[in-house]
Design a protein around this motif. Structure first.
Motif, PDB file in Angstrom:
ATOM      1  N   ASN A  73      62.230  40.745  45.483  1.00 41.21           N
ATOM      2  CA  ASN A  73      61.373  40.300  46.584  1.00 41.21           C
ATOM      3  C   ASN A  73      61.707  41.035  47.876  1.00 41.21           C
ATOM      4  OD1 ASN A  73      59.457  38.429  45.667  1.00 41.21           O
ATOM      5  ND2 ASN A  73      60.964  36.797  45.560  1.00 41.21           N
ATOM      6  N   ASN A  74      62.996  41.148  48.165  1.00 41.98           N
ATOM      7  CA  ASN A  74      63.424  41.817  49.397  1.00 41.98           C
ATOM      8  C   ASN A  74      63.144  43.311  49.345  1.00 41.98           C
ATOM      9  OD1 ASN A  74      64.308  39.298  50.065  1.00 41.98           O
ATOM     10  ND2 ASN A  74      66.442  39.853  50.359  1.00 41.98           N
ATOM     11  N   MET A  75      63.305  43.897  48.155  1.00 47.99           N
ATOM     12  CA  MET A  75      63.012  45.319  48.003  1.00 47.99           C
ATOM     13  C   MET A  75      61.531  45.577  48.270  1.00 47.99           C
ATOM     14  SD  MET A  75      63.649  47.815  44.736  1.00 47.99           S
ATOM     15  CE  MET A  75      65.397  48.015  45.028  1.00 47.99           C
ATOM     16  N   ALA A  76      60.675  44.687  47.768  1.00 45.89           N
ATOM     17  CA  ALA A  76      59.240  44.838  48.013  1.00 45.89           C
ATOM     18  C   ALA A  76      58.935  44.778  49.512  1.00 45.89           C
ATOM     19  CB  ALA A  76      58.467  43.745  47.269  1.00 45.89           C
ATOM     20  N   ASP A 109      61.436  33.515  55.540  1.00 41.14           N
ATOM     21  CA  ASP A 109      62.570  33.815  56.402  1.00 41.14           C
ATOM     22  C   ASP A 109      63.869  33.318  55.797  1.00 41.14           C
ATOM     23  OD1 ASP A 109      60.746  33.256  59.440  1.00 41.14           O
ATOM     24  OD2 ASP A 109      60.991  35.032  58.213  1.00 41.14           O
ATOM     25  N   SER A 110      63.852  32.984  54.516  1.00 43.29           N
ATOM     26  CA  SER A 110      65.068  32.545  53.850  1.00 43.29           C
ATOM     27  C   SER A 110      65.902  33.744  53.480  1.00 43.29           C
ATOM     28  CB  SER A 110      64.708  31.748  52.602  1.00 43.29           C
ATOM     29  OG  SER A 110      64.030  32.569  51.694  1.00 43.29           O
ATOM     30  N   GLY A 111      67.001  33.507  52.809  1.00 40.28           N
ATOM     31  CA  GLY A 111      67.910  34.599  52.483  1.00 40.28           C
ATOM     32  C   GLY A 111      67.333  35.627  51.563  1.00 40.28           C
ATOM     33  N   GLU A 112      66.198  35.335  50.906  1.00 36.76           N
ATOM     34  CA  GLU A 112      65.655  36.341  50.029  1.00 36.76           C
ATOM     35  C   GLU A 112      64.332  36.868  50.501  1.00 36.76           C
ATOM     36  OE1 GLU A 112      64.046  32.858  47.302  1.00 36.76           O
ATOM     37  OE2 GLU A 112      65.664  32.986  48.749  1.00 36.76           O
ATOM     38  N   ASP A 113      63.936  36.581  51.739  1.00 38.44           N
ATOM     39  CA  ASP A 113      62.631  37.031  52.145  1.00 38.44           C
ATOM     40  C   ASP A 113      62.547  37.234  53.640  1.00 38.44           C
ATOM     41  OD1 ASP A 113      59.483  36.206  50.703  1.00 38.44           O
ATOM     42  OD2 ASP A 113      60.964  37.665  50.104  1.00 38.44           O
ATOM     43  N   PHE A 114      61.424  37.887  54.044  1.00 42.91           N
ATOM     44  CA  PHE A 114      61.258  38.226  55.438  1.00 42.91           C
ATOM     45  C   PHE A 114      59.859  37.881  55.880  1.00 42.91           C
ATOM     46  CE2 PHE A 114      65.242  40.196  54.990  1.00 42.91           C
ATOM     47  CZ  PHE A 114      65.221  40.867  53.787  1.00 42.91           C
ATOM     48  N   GLU A 115      59.317  38.698  56.796  1.00 38.20           N
ATOM     49  CA  GLU A 115      58.021  38.416  57.394  1.00 38.20           C
ATOM     50  C   GLU A 115      56.930  38.389  56.334  1.00 38.20           C
ATOM     51  OE1 GLU A 115      57.782  41.360  60.758  1.00 38.20           O
ATOM     52  OE2 GLU A 115      59.624  41.837  59.741  1.00 38.20           O
ATOM     53  N   MET A 116      55.970  37.464  56.498  1.00 40.37           N
ATOM     54  CA  MET A 116      54.843  37.428  55.580  1.00 40.37           C
ATOM     55  C   MET A 116      53.584  37.976  56.231  1.00 40.37           C
ATOM     56  SD  MET A 116      55.289  33.927  53.446  1.00 40.37           S
ATOM     57  CE  MET A 116      53.996  34.350  52.303  1.00 40.37           C
ATOM     58  N   LEU A 117      53.323  37.585  57.449  1.00 37.75           N
ATOM     59  CA  LEU A 117      52.074  37.979  58.073  1.00 37.75           C
ATOM     60  C   LEU A 117      52.151  39.351  58.706  1.00 37.75           C
ATOM     61  CD1 LEU A 117      50.905  34.623  59.644  1.00 37.75           C
ATOM     62  CD2 LEU A 117      49.911  35.838  57.728  1.00 37.75           C
ATOM     63  N   ASP A 118      53.339  39.825  59.062  1.00 36.15           N
ATOM     64  CA  ASP A 118      53.455  41.148  59.651  1.00 36.15           C
ATOM     65  C   ASP A 118      53.667  42.195  58.562  1.00 36.15           C
ATOM     66  OD1 ASP A 118      53.161  40.185  62.143  1.00 36.15           O
ATOM     67  OD2 ASP A 118      55.284  39.887  62.457  1.00 36.15           O
ATOM     68  N   GLU A 119      53.752  41.643  57.703  1.00 35.93           N
ATOM     69  CA  GLU A 119      53.630  42.655  56.773  1.00 35.93           C
ATOM     70  C   GLU A 119      52.128  42.627  56.551  1.00 35.93           C
ATOM     71  OE1 GLU A 119      57.186  42.329  55.241  1.00 35.93           O
ATOM     72  OE2 GLU A 119      56.818  40.359  55.114  1.00 35.93           O
ATOM     73  N   ALA A 166      59.400  41.034  39.604  1.00 34.89           N
ATOM     74  CA  ALA A 166      59.840  39.693  39.977  1.00 34.89           C
ATOM     75  C   ALA A 166      59.023  38.628  39.246  1.00 34.89           C
ATOM     76  CB  ALA A 166      59.729  39.507  41.489  1.00 34.89           C
ATOM     77  N   LEU A 167      57.703  38.842  39.146  1.00 35.58           N
ATOM     78  CA  LEU A 167      56.835  37.875  38.491  1.00 35.58           C
ATOM     79  C   LEU A 167      57.024  37.870  36.977  1.00 35.58           C
ATOM     80  CD1 LEU A 167      53.619  38.453  40.611  1.00 35.58           C
ATOM     81  CD2 LEU A 167      55.048  36.400  40.593  1.00 35.58           C
ATOM     82  N   ALA A 168      57.517  38.965  36.426  1.00 40.17           N
ATOM     83  CA  ALA A 168      57.801  39.001  34.994  1.00 40.17           C
ATOM     84  C   ALA A 168      58.917  38.015  34.644  1.00 40.17           C
ATOM     85  CB  ALA A 168      58.197  40.413  34.574  1.00 40.17           C
ATOM     86  N   HIS A 169      59.837  37.791  35.596  1.00 41.16           N
ATOM     87  CA  HIS A 169      60.940  36.851  35.386  1.00 41.16           C
ATOM     88  C   HIS A 169      60.577  35.439  35.845  1.00 41.16           C
ATOM     89  CE1 HIS A 169      63.564  40.126  34.250  1.00 41.16           C
ATOM     90  NE2 HIS A 169      63.313  40.757  35.385  1.00 41.16           N
ATOM     91  N   GLN A 170      59.815  35.370  36.936  1.00 37.69           N
ATOM     92  CA  GLN A 170      59.411  34.062  37.481  1.00 37.69           C
ATOM     93  C   GLN A 170      57.928  34.123  37.834  1.00 37.69           C
ATOM     94  OE1 GLN A 170      61.995  33.023  40.771  1.00 37.69           O
ATOM     95  NE2 GLN A 170      63.844  33.040  39.513  1.00 37.69           N
ATOM     96  N   PRO A 171      57.033  33.854  36.865  1.00 41.59           N
ATOM     97  CA  PRO A 171      55.583  34.009  37.064  1.00 41.59           C
ATOM     98  C   PRO A 171      55.016  33.184  38.214  1.00 41.59           C
ATOM     99  CG  PRO A 171      56.099  33.731  34.736  1.00 41.59           C
ATOM    100  CD  PRO A 171      57.358  33.437  35.486  1.00 41.59           C
ATOM    101  N   GLU A 172      55.684  32.110  38.596  1.00 40.07           N
ATOM    102  CA  GLU A 172      55.172  31.263  39.668  1.00 40.07           C
ATOM    103  C   GLU A 172      55.997  31.393  40.946  1.00 40.07           C
ATOM    104  OE1 GLU A 172      54.773  27.282  38.196  1.00 40.07           O
ATOM    105  OE2 GLU A 172      53.038  27.802  36.948  1.00 40.07           O
TER     106      GLU A 172
END
Length: 405
Positions: A267-270, A31-41, A289-295
């Motif tokens: 991340n937000n686009m996904a 729910d931070s500025g770069e992300d949204f729901e995890m479980l409802d997705e 996204a993982l290609a730039h930040q694998p973790e």
């Protein structure tokens, strides 16, 4: 950790939830500025629908020409005090109050425009007034009513715009400015200026970062309102800004900041593509996204989510276990992983039952084969014993005959 100091974005289950999140500033896993729901997705290369196609779109006129009133009016200046049905659906109308400098002065999509805006509810309540509002025409930086009508205005023109809620702030309304749900708006607009967008290659790094962040934040707003196609469009524009080549020197710190904005956009686009059921495109965004930040835990979580939705439970479980290893205390990942392990187990059980049904009862078949083998072995020994007895008897008879002779 997965939370940051970006603006908090709560799950969009209700307008009250958004209001609560805005006021409290709470953050959670996604729910931070770069992300949204995890479980409802779309594929990322797909062009998002044009603005006029969202929530209604163009409608053909009875004359069969397929043109709206706005299309027919494009070659002439709008007469004063005559309403123009912009989309032909009576939900977005424009009336010229003061004529401008002619059709050649109309701004083009992609240009930066500056307007004087006064917004009111239909009962006359003032919503906001901005003497110099600047935005990029056609980028979705403002409500659709403005994006669609300003491109029909001439320089210096003053116009009155009547907009249905779907072209304003929709069924959820807005907190800033304060607009109730499903509210129609009356907009007084004056077109002050229009200039070409800056050359990204020559843009100073700090301005590039600020511009990309602004487009990303606009995408977050679209996501909150359920306008996922527009959210993808805004994130795509932000990505283009972060990925454009530069002829200006950039420091390592600025490169890192630009990369951080890029990963947040991916991340937000996904998340938006998941809402649109564009699973292949969402997977591609996660991989990028993982290609730039694998973790990156958010990208790992969403990738696991996409794979699960595609039925790839084993691979999804592997990805989520990797995310959980990076953040063992994360309850959201724990819950999703447990759910997937159960589904995977059920899937394997169903497959085994199906195979048994297709092949018959393997245990019964094996038992039968063993019995047959045993019986066959017994018969072989009996035959061998009889043959030996006959042979011995023959030899004894031969000896006896020889002895008599």
């Amino acid at each position: 950790m997965m939370t940051d100091k970006e603006e908090s974005i709560e799950a969009r289950d209700s307008h009250d939830a958004v209001l609560s999140a805005k006021k409290s500033g709470r953050t959670s896993l996604l729910d931070s500025g770069e992300d949204f729901e995890m479980l409802d997705e779309e594929d990322i290369d797909d062009d998002p629908p044009p603005l006029e196609d969202a929530g209604g779109g163009k409608t053909n006129k009875p004359d069969g020409s397929g043109k709206t009133e706005a299309d027919k009016d494009s070659d002439t200046s709008a007469p004063v005090e005559e309403w123009l049905d912009v989309l032909g659906n009576d939900q977005l109308k424009k009336k010229v109050l003061e004529a401008g400098k002619g059709r050649d002065s109309r701004p083009q999509k992609g240009q930066n425009v500056k307007i004087h805006l006064k917004s009111c509810l239909n009962d006359g309540t003032l919503v906001e007034e901005q003497p110099e509002l600047s935005f990029t025409l056609g980028d979705g930086d403002v409500i659709q009513a403005l994006d669609l009508t300003v491109q029909l205005m001439e320089m210096g023109e003053k116009a009155l715009i009547q907009a249905d809620a779907k072209y304003a702030y929709g069924s959820r309304g807005s907190l800033d400015p304060e607009v109730p749900p499903n509210a129609e708006l009356s907009l007084e607009v004056e077109l002050l200026d229009a200039t070409d967008a800056p050359d990204l290659e020559l843009l100073p790094p700090a301005e590039r970062i600020a511009l990309a962040s602004h487009k990303r934040e606009r995408g977050n707003t679209h996501y909150q309102h359920g306008d996922y196609a527009f959210a993808v469009n805004s994130y795509s524009i932000a990505l283009q800004i972060t990925e454009s080549s530069s002829k200006v020197d950039i420091s390592p710190e600025e490169e890192m900041e630009l990369m951080d904005v890029k990963v947040k956009c991916l991340n937000n686009m996904a998340a938006s593509q998941l809402k649109l059921d564009h699973y292949d495109a969402a997977l591609k965004s996660c991989v990028s996204a993982l290609a730039h930040q694998p973790e990156n835990i958010k990208a790992l979580f969403r990738m696991g989510k996409v794979l699960a939705l595609q039925g790839e439970y084993a691979e999804a479980i592997q990805i989520l276990r990797k995310a959980l290893k990076l953040e063992p205390s994360n309850k959201t990942i724990h819950a999703e992983l447990s759910k997937l392990v159960k589904k995977h187990s059920e899937q394997k059980g169903a497959e085994q039952a199906m195979y048994k049904k297709m092949l018959g009862n393997p245990a019964s078949s094996s038992s039968t084969q063993k019995h047959q083998a045993k019986s066959s072995w017994g018969l072989s020994w009996k035959w061998l014993f009889g043959a030996t007895a006959v042979a011995i008897g023959g030899v004894a008879l031969s000896v006896l005959i020889a002895a008599r002779n």
